[in-house]
Design a protein around this motif. Structure first.
Motif, mmCIF file in Angstrom:
data_model
loop_
_atom_site.group_PDB
_atom_site.id
_atom_site.type_symbol
_atom_site.label_atom_id
_atom_site.label_comp_id
_atom_site.label_asym_id
_atom_site.label_seq_id
_atom_site.Cartn_x
_atom_site.Cartn_y
_atom_site.Cartn_z
ATOM 1 N N MET A 52 -62.647 67.052 -29.304
ATOM 2 C CA MET A 52 -61.963 65.826 -29.295
ATOM 3 C C MET A 52 -61.182 65.874 -28.142
ATOM 4 O O MET A 52 -60.365 65.574 -26.585
ATOM 5 C CB MET A 52 -61.737 65.378 -30.107
ATOM 6 C CG MET A 52 -62.328 64.779 -31.579
ATOM 7 S SD MET A 52 -62.221 63.439 -32.565
ATOM 8 C CE MET A 52 -60.655 64.638 -33.741
ATOM 9 N N GLU A 123 -57.078 57.688 -31.390
ATOM 10 C CA GLU A 123 -57.906 58.265 -32.434
ATOM 11 C C GLU A 123 -58.211 58.956 -32.745
ATOM 12 O O GLU A 123 -59.095 58.883 -33.174
ATOM 13 C CB GLU A 123 -59.293 57.522 -31.133
ATOM 14 C CG GLU A 123 -59.603 55.841 -30.483
ATOM 15 C CD GLU A 123 -60.989 55.805 -29.417
ATOM 16 O OE1 GLU A 123 -61.692 55.016 -28.904
ATOM 17 O OE2 GLU A 123 -61.493 56.885 -29.204
ATOM 18 N N VAL A 124 -57.869 59.679 -31.653
ATOM 19 C CA VAL A 124 -57.676 61.589 -32.334
ATOM 20 C C VAL A 124 -57.239 62.023 -34.232
ATOM 21 O O VAL A 124 -58.028 62.160 -34.783
ATOM 22 C CB VAL A 124 -57.480 62.313 -31.070
ATOM 23 C CG1 VAL A 124 -57.916 64.173 -31.765
ATOM 24 C CG2 VAL A 124 -58.733 62.331 -30.300
ATOM 25 N N HIS A 126 -56.668 59.558 -35.798
ATOM 26 C CA HIS A 126 -56.991 58.658 -36.757
ATOM 27 C C HIS A 126 -58.532 59.436 -37.163
ATOM 28 O O HIS A 126 -58.465 59.437 -39.043
ATOM 29 C CB HIS A 126 -58.123 57.662 -36.888
ATOM 30 C CG HIS A 126 -56.697 55.998 -36.086
ATOM 31 N ND1 HIS A 126 -56.178 55.402 -37.837
ATOM 32 C CD2 HIS A 126 -55.651 55.274 -35.857
ATOM 33 C CE1 HIS A 126 -55.724 54.612 -37.527
ATOM 34 N NE2 HIS A 126 -55.026 54.973 -36.164
ATOM 35 N N LYS A 127 -58.939 60.480 -36.631
ATOM 36 C CA LYS A 127 -59.900 61.457 -37.507
ATOM 37 C C LYS A 127 -59.627 62.430 -37.846
ATOM 38 O O LYS A 127 -60.002 62.584 -39.122
ATOM 39 C CB LYS A 127 -61.039 61.878 -36.078
ATOM 40 C CG LYS A 127 -62.066 62.336 -36.522
ATOM 41 C CD LYS A 127 -63.994 61.667 -36.470
ATOM 42 C CE LYS A 127 -64.495 61.899 -38.176
ATOM 43 N NZ LYS A 127 -65.083 61.411 -38.807
ATOM 44 N N LYS A 130 -57.684 62.884 -41.626
ATOM 45 C CA LYS A 130 -58.790 62.734 -43.146
ATOM 46 C C LYS A 130 -58.723 64.018 -43.584
ATOM 47 O O LYS A 130 -58.888 64.742 -44.046
ATOM 48 C CB LYS A 130 -59.563 62.087 -42.519
ATOM 49 C CG LYS A 130 -59.774 60.383 -42.892
ATOM 50 C CD LYS A 130 -61.071 60.130 -42.076
ATOM 51 C CE LYS A 130 -60.934 58.476 -42.458
ATOM 52 N NZ LYS A 130 -62.567 57.555 -42.705
ATOM 53 N N GLU A 131 -58.724 64.743 -42.450
ATOM 54 C CA GLU A 131 -59.232 66.464 -42.365
ATOM 55 C C GLU A 131 -58.051 67.558 -42.318
ATOM 56 O O GLU A 131 -57.758 68.128 -43.297
ATOM 57 C CB GLU A 131 -60.129 67.066 -41.448
ATOM 58 C CG GLU A 131 -61.165 66.563 -40.894
ATOM 59 C CD GLU A 131 -61.486 66.122 -39.426
ATOM 60 O OE1 GLU A 131 -62.945 66.233 -38.811
ATOM 61 O OE2 GLU A 131 -61.238 67.007 -38.878
ATOM 62 N N PRO B 44 -69.185 60.971 -36.255
ATOM 63 C CA PRO B 44 -68.920 62.065 -35.981
ATOM 64 C C PRO B 44 -68.285 62.176 -37.468
ATOM 65 O O PRO B 44 -67.903 61.159 -38.119
ATOM 66 C CB PRO B 44 -68.436 62.952 -35.734
ATOM 67 C CG PRO B 44 -68.032 62.618 -35.108
ATOM 68 C CD PRO B 44 -68.577 61.089 -34.768
ATOM 69 N N THR B 45 -69.042 62.551 -38.496
ATOM 70 C CA THR B 45 -68.305 62.123 -40.155
ATOM 71 C C THR B 45 -67.040 63.260 -39.665
ATOM 72 O O THR B 45 -66.164 62.511 -40.388
ATOM 73 C CB THR B 45 -70.074 62.990 -41.277
ATOM 74 O OG1 THR B 45 -70.229 64.525 -40.476
ATOM 75 C CG2 THR B 45 -71.033 62.287 -40.868
ATOM 76 N N LEU B 77 -65.512 57.599 -31.572
ATOM 77 C CA LEU B 77 -64.794 58.601 -32.863
ATOM 78 C C LEU B 77 -64.082 56.882 -33.612
ATOM 79 O O LEU B 77 -63.673 57.103 -34.525
ATOM 80 C CB LEU B 77 -62.994 58.936 -31.639
ATOM 81 C CG LEU B 77 -63.928 59.799 -31.082
ATOM 82 C CD1 LEU B 77 -61.935 61.198 -30.820
ATOM 83 C CD2 LEU B 77 -64.632 61.026 -31.859
ATOM 84 N N SER B 78 -63.932 55.534 -32.923
ATOM 85 C CA SER B 78 -63.071 54.964 -33.450
ATOM 86 C C SER B 78 -64.089 53.375 -33.888
ATOM 87 O O SER B 78 -64.436 53.386 -33.157
ATOM 88 C CB SER B 78 -62.258 54.452 -32.670
ATOM 89 O OG SER B 78 -61.606 53.881 -33.419
ATOM 90 N N PRO B 80 -62.977 56.175 -37.381
ATOM 91 C CA PRO B 80 -63.233 56.873 -37.455
ATOM 92 C C PRO B 80 -64.204 56.917 -38.662
ATOM 93 O O PRO B 80 -64.049 55.743 -40.123
ATOM 94 C CB PRO B 80 -62.524 57.543 -38.185
ATOM 95 C CG PRO B 80 -61.252 56.453 -38.338
ATOM 96 C CD PRO B 80 -61.380 55.514 -37.593
ATOM 97 N N TRP B 81 -65.195 57.634 -39.435
ATOM 98 C CA TRP B 81 -66.080 57.936 -40.269
ATOM 99 C C TRP B 81 -65.837 57.583 -41.351
ATOM 100 O O TRP B 81 -64.544 58.062 -42.707
ATOM 101 C CB TRP B 81 -66.811 58.590 -39.903
ATOM 102 C CG TRP B 81 -68.209 58.671 -41.300
ATOM 103 C CD1 TRP B 81 -69.820 58.311 -40.884
ATOM 104 C CD2 TRP B 81 -69.239 59.449 -42.205
ATOM 105 N NE1 TRP B 81 -70.486 57.754 -41.823
ATOM 106 C CE2 TRP B 81 -70.182 59.137 -42.997
ATOM 107 C CE3 TRP B 81 -67.781 60.763 -42.861
ATOM 108 C CZ2 TRP B 81 -69.989 59.754 -44.601
ATOM 109 C CZ3 TRP B 81 -67.801 60.708 -44.705
ATOM 110 C CH2 TRP B 81 -69.458 60.850 -44.330
ATOM 111 N N THR B 82 -65.613 56.667 -42.893
ATOM 112 C CA THR B 82 -65.288 57.616 -44.548
ATOM 113 C C THR B 82 -66.761 56.962 -44.972
ATOM 114 O O THR B 82 -67.796 56.513 -44.769
ATOM 115 C CB THR B 82 -64.924 55.907 -44.383
ATOM 116 O OG1 THR B 82 -64.905 56.063 -45.253
ATOM 117 C CG2 THR B 82 -65.215 54.337 -43.587
#
Lengths: 250, 159
Positions: A52, A123-124, A126-127, A130-131, B44-45, B77-78, B80-82
């Motif tokens: 990303m 955005e990156v 926020h993604k 979680k990980e 994406p998940t 991307l936004s 984000p998947w949940t």
């Protein structure tokens, strides 16, 4: 400003890419299947985050730049990752120590980046957050398990912690790029991240019955492109195929 | 028109978990017509999910087979998947397939040094289960073991 944003993006992307590459080395070599899978999963998360960020960096560069070109056709001095992530894996405990020190930093860093003024980085974040939250939990648990484990595991994880400590200072140093990005509301104030990192690291080390190493002297330079001797070998392995066959596809 | 497209996409299965469709997964976010082109936005998940490229081509093929010749699949991307976006139908299918569906939203991380969540075993329905590893056969799953029927199982973890 454009130049600094690109460098800032690459610092984040290179951290993810190089750590992902290092963790990938464990694939098929983990001590037990579940932990082998765990590390491979994390390597994949890092690689996804790197993609990303490389895509964003390539867009900023413009022209015929692509994420692949950013990853495979830059040399050591053009890489901006922190030194900690390029260090050799060593034994399992050493990999866990590096992971814990970096994950904890990464978790608080991305938490702060959630409110970045730059839409893409936001955005990156926020993604990624979680990980990264899962990673930070997992590596902290390993520090406790090894520190509060056997005499041998305690001795070895303490040694790894002592060895790696001097590479952590760089995570929190702020140069002109950082300062400009913070002023623009894009970047993260690392002094605040440092406070949170200190608190979490102390808490976990105590639970793990480990001693916090002393802050004597810290290595630095990775963010600015001055790397240890290890990065060249990482890049050689990662880049040799696309460089031998630049147009290769499958 | 958009409804017809959704119907087609409801037949495109996820490459990693074939019982689920890309719509069940909540991966398809938007369908829009822009001039001559049909634009399908997917998310994406997990950021490193290796199935994304395949999902993209499967969507494209399914639409082309149904006469949509100008298709663009856009990766967003936004937001984000949940796992909250997974449909109830999808969760039921997972359960039947032998994968425990996600329970609640992003609560899994609170297990930090505490008790792990008691997930229901998809086979014998017991909650006498334990977490083996937070990381499973794919990025989106955790490994559990049922202490009642003794079977290991995958849990689709909350994100």
């Amino acid at each position: 400003m454009k130049e600094q944003l690109l460098e800032y993006t690459l610092r984040l992307g290179d951290n993810a890419l190089i750590l992902g590459q290092r963790l990938g080395e464990w694939c098929g070599h983990g001590p037990i299947l579940e932990q082998d899978i765990a590390l491979s999963n994390m390597a994949l998360d890092q690689l996804g985050q790197a993609r990303m960020l490389m895509q964003y960096a390539a867009e900023q560069k413009g022209g015929d730049y692509t994420e692949d070109k950013m990853a495979f056709f830059r040399d050591v001095t053009e890489y901006h990752n922190c030194l900690l992530v390029e260090l050799e894996n060593g034994d399992w405990g050493r990999t866990m120590a590096r992971q814990f020190l970096f994950d904890t930093y990464n978790y608080y860093f991305y938490t702060a980046l959630l409110s970045s003024a730059d839409e893409r980085l936001k955005e990156v974040a926020h993604k990624a957050i979680k990980e990264v939250a899962y990673h930070a939990q997992w590596s902290a648990e390993w520090i406790i398990r090894l520190g509060d484990g056997t005499e041998e595991s305690h001795r070895r994880i303490q040694e790894s912690m002592d060895d790696l400590w001097e590479w952590t200072g760089e995570l929190f140093t702020m140069d002109d790029v950082d300062k400009l990005m913070i002023e623009a509301g894009i970047g993260v104030d690392l002094s605040r991240v440092k406070e949170q990192w200190d608190q979490k690291v102390d808490q976990i080390l105590e639970l793990a019955t480990l001693k916090r190493p002393s802050d004597d002297w810290f290595q630095s330079g990775g963010k600015q492109g001055e790397h240890s001797e290890y990065l060249g070998f990482v890049l050689a392995e990662m880049q040799h195929l696309p460089r031998m066959h630049p147009e290769a596809e499958w | 028109m958009s409804d017809a497209v959704w119907e087609i996409l409801k037949k495109v299965s996820d490459p990693e978990i074939p019982v689920l469709t890309v719509v069940d997964m909540g991966v398809v976010r938007k369908i829009e017509q822009e001039a001559e082109t049909l634009v399908v936005s997917i998310t994406p998940t997990y950021s490193g999910c290796p199935a994304m490229d395949e999902i993209e081509s499967n969507i494209r093929w399914a639409l082309e087979e149904n006469g949509y010749t100008s298709v663009e699949v856009k990766l967003i991307l936004s937001p984000p998947w949940t796992t909250d976006w997974m449909t109830d139908e999808g969760k039921a299918k997972l359960q039947e397939y032998g994968i425990a569906p996600p329970e609640g939203s992003s609560a899994d991380k609170s297990v930090l040094f505490g008790e792990a969540k008691k997930v229901m075993c998809p086979r014998c329905k017991s909650r006498n289960t334990k977490l083996v590893s937070q990381f499973g056969s794919t990025a989106c799953k955790a490994l559990y073991k049922c202490d009642e029927c003794q079977e290991p199982f995958d849990y689709f973890k909350c994100l």
